[in-house]
Scaffold this motif. Sequence first.
Motif, PDB file in Angstrom:
ATOM      1  N   VAL A  75       0.836  -1.206   0.000  1.00  0.00           N
ATOM      2  CA  VAL A  75       0.000   0.000   0.000  1.00  0.00           C
ATOM      3  C   VAL A  75       0.869   1.253   0.000  1.00  0.00           C
ATOM      4  CG1 VAL A  75      -1.700   1.339   1.313  1.00  0.00           C
ATOM      5  CG2 VAL A  75      -1.975  -1.138   1.072  1.00  0.00           C
ATOM      6  N   ALA A  76       1.884   1.289   0.839  1.00  0.00           N
ATOM      7  CA  ALA A  76       2.736   2.480   0.973  1.00  0.00           C
ATOM      8  C   ALA A  76       3.636   2.699  -0.235  1.00  0.00           C
ATOM      9  CB  ALA A  76       3.587   2.366   2.234  1.00  0.00           C
ATOM     10  N   GLU A  77       4.151   1.619  -0.816  1.00  0.00           N
ATOM     11  CA  GLU A  77       5.151   1.742  -1.878  1.00  0.00           C
ATOM     12  C   GLU A  77       4.571   1.766  -3.283  1.00  0.00           C
ATOM     13  OE1 GLU A  77       8.384   2.311  -1.321  1.00  0.00           O
ATOM     14  OE2 GLU A  77       7.929   2.334   0.828  1.00  0.00           O
ATOM     15  N   CYS A  78       3.297   1.538  -3.441  1.00  0.00           N
ATOM     16  CA  CYS A  78       2.682   1.533  -4.768  1.00  0.00           C
ATOM     17  C   CYS A  78       2.738   2.942  -5.355  1.00  0.00           C
ATOM     18  CB  CYS A  78       1.235   1.044  -4.685  1.00  0.00           C
ATOM     19  SG  CYS A  78       0.411   0.980  -6.277  1.00  0.00           S
ATOM     20  N   GLU A  79       3.499   3.093  -6.440  1.00  0.00           N
ATOM     21  CA  GLU A  79       3.663   4.412  -7.064  1.00  0.00           C
ATOM     22  C   GLU A  79       2.328   5.049  -7.403  1.00  0.00           C
ATOM     23  OE1 GLU A  79       6.167   4.369 -10.495  1.00  0.00           O
ATOM     24  OE2 GLU A  79       7.868   3.544  -9.399  1.00  0.00           O
ATOM     25  N   LYS A  80       1.402   4.243  -7.863  1.00  0.00           N
ATOM     26  CA  LYS A  80       0.105   4.764  -8.289  1.00  0.00           C
ATOM     27  C   LYS A  80      -0.894   4.875  -7.148  1.00  0.00           C
ATOM     28  CE  LYS A  80       0.672   3.152 -12.963  1.00  0.00           C
ATOM     29  NZ  LYS A  80       0.110   2.379 -14.066  1.00  0.00           N
ATOM     30  N   GLN A  81      -0.469   4.512  -5.938  1.00  0.00           N
ATOM     31  CA  GLN A  81      -1.349   4.590  -4.765  1.00  0.00           C
ATOM     32  C   GLN A  81      -2.719   3.982  -5.070  1.00  0.00           C
ATOM     33  OE1 GLN A  81      -0.401   5.929  -1.455  1.00  0.00           O
ATOM     34  NE2 GLN A  81       1.357   5.145  -2.554  1.00  0.00           N
ATOM     35  N   ARG A  82      -2.696   2.733  -5.494  1.00  0.00           N
ATOM     36  CA  ARG A  82      -3.906   2.037  -5.908  1.00  0.00           C
ATOM     37  C   ARG A  82      -4.838   1.697  -4.745  1.00  0.00           C
ATOM     38  NH1 ARG A  82      -0.548  -0.803 -10.087  1.00  0.00           N
ATOM     39  NH2 ARG A  82      -1.469  -0.109 -12.044  1.00  0.00           N
ATOM     40  N   PHE A  83      -4.302   1.626  -3.536  1.00  0.00           N
ATOM     41  CA  PHE A  83      -5.081   1.124  -2.403  1.00  0.00           C
ATOM     42  C   PHE A  83      -5.152   2.142  -1.276  1.00  0.00           C
ATOM     43  CE2 PHE A  83      -2.644  -2.314  -4.394  1.00  0.00           C
ATOM     44  CZ  PHE A  83      -3.685  -3.004  -4.987  1.00  0.00           C
ATOM     45  N   ALA A  84      -6.227   2.028  -0.494  1.00  0.00           N
ATOM     46  CA  ALA A  84      -6.391   2.874   0.694  1.00  0.00           C
ATOM     47  C   ALA A  84      -6.717   1.973   1.880  1.00  0.00           C
ATOM     48  CB  ALA A  84      -7.519   3.874   0.478  1.00  0.00           C
ATOM     49  N   LEU A  85      -6.177   2.331   3.021  1.00  0.00           N
ATOM     50  CA  LEU A  85      -6.492   1.668   4.285  1.00  0.00           C
ATOM     51  C   LEU A  85      -7.237   2.652   5.168  1.00  0.00           C
ATOM     52  CD1 LEU A  85      -3.031   0.011   4.906  1.00  0.00           C
ATOM     53  CD2 LEU A  85      -5.185  -1.240   4.715  1.00  0.00           C
TER      54      LEU A  85
END
Length: 180
Positions: A59-69
């Motif tokens: 979640v933190a390292e995904c360049e595209k910020q695909r996910f949210a917590l």
Amino acid sequence: MDQKRRKNISKFMSLVLRHSPEIIGLKLDDQGWADVQELMGKAARKGQRFSMEELLEVVAECEKQRFALNEDHTRIRANQGHSIDVSLDLETATPPEYLYHGTVGKFMQAIRQEGLRKMSRHHVHLSEQRDTATAVGARRGQPVILTVHSGRMFRDGITFFRSANNVWLTDNVPAKYIEF
């Protein structure tokens, strides 16, 4: 965690949280949220094991910020790109004058005739940066970058949304708003 493992987990989570939660028997709520422990447990039963630390890193390292917590990291969802019926509760937003869309040459004839359509997704995805659009288009071959007159579209009454990871979304982009 190495980049290959992070990418594999990210792809798996994208598949499950955006398109096919049923492949592991996962239930998403109306806004696309899933219980993190349920996701991890059901993924493990299908042979896709990852730890909480690995999930947090994805979640933190995904360049595209695909996910949210959520705040206490008990629930997760994809930020956009769903082909399943979810309501992301996005608010309308005023886009910049121009946005960009990355595609490949084989789609150009259809785009010239019909514009950009959302196809199986909820929205057409646009970016503020040409570099981002180039990276998106390059996933399928030699990229073609289209400039969208988003400001004019908005003034003409077409609605835009902005996802949590700064992807601009709209239902479609008629060809008259695209620079080819």
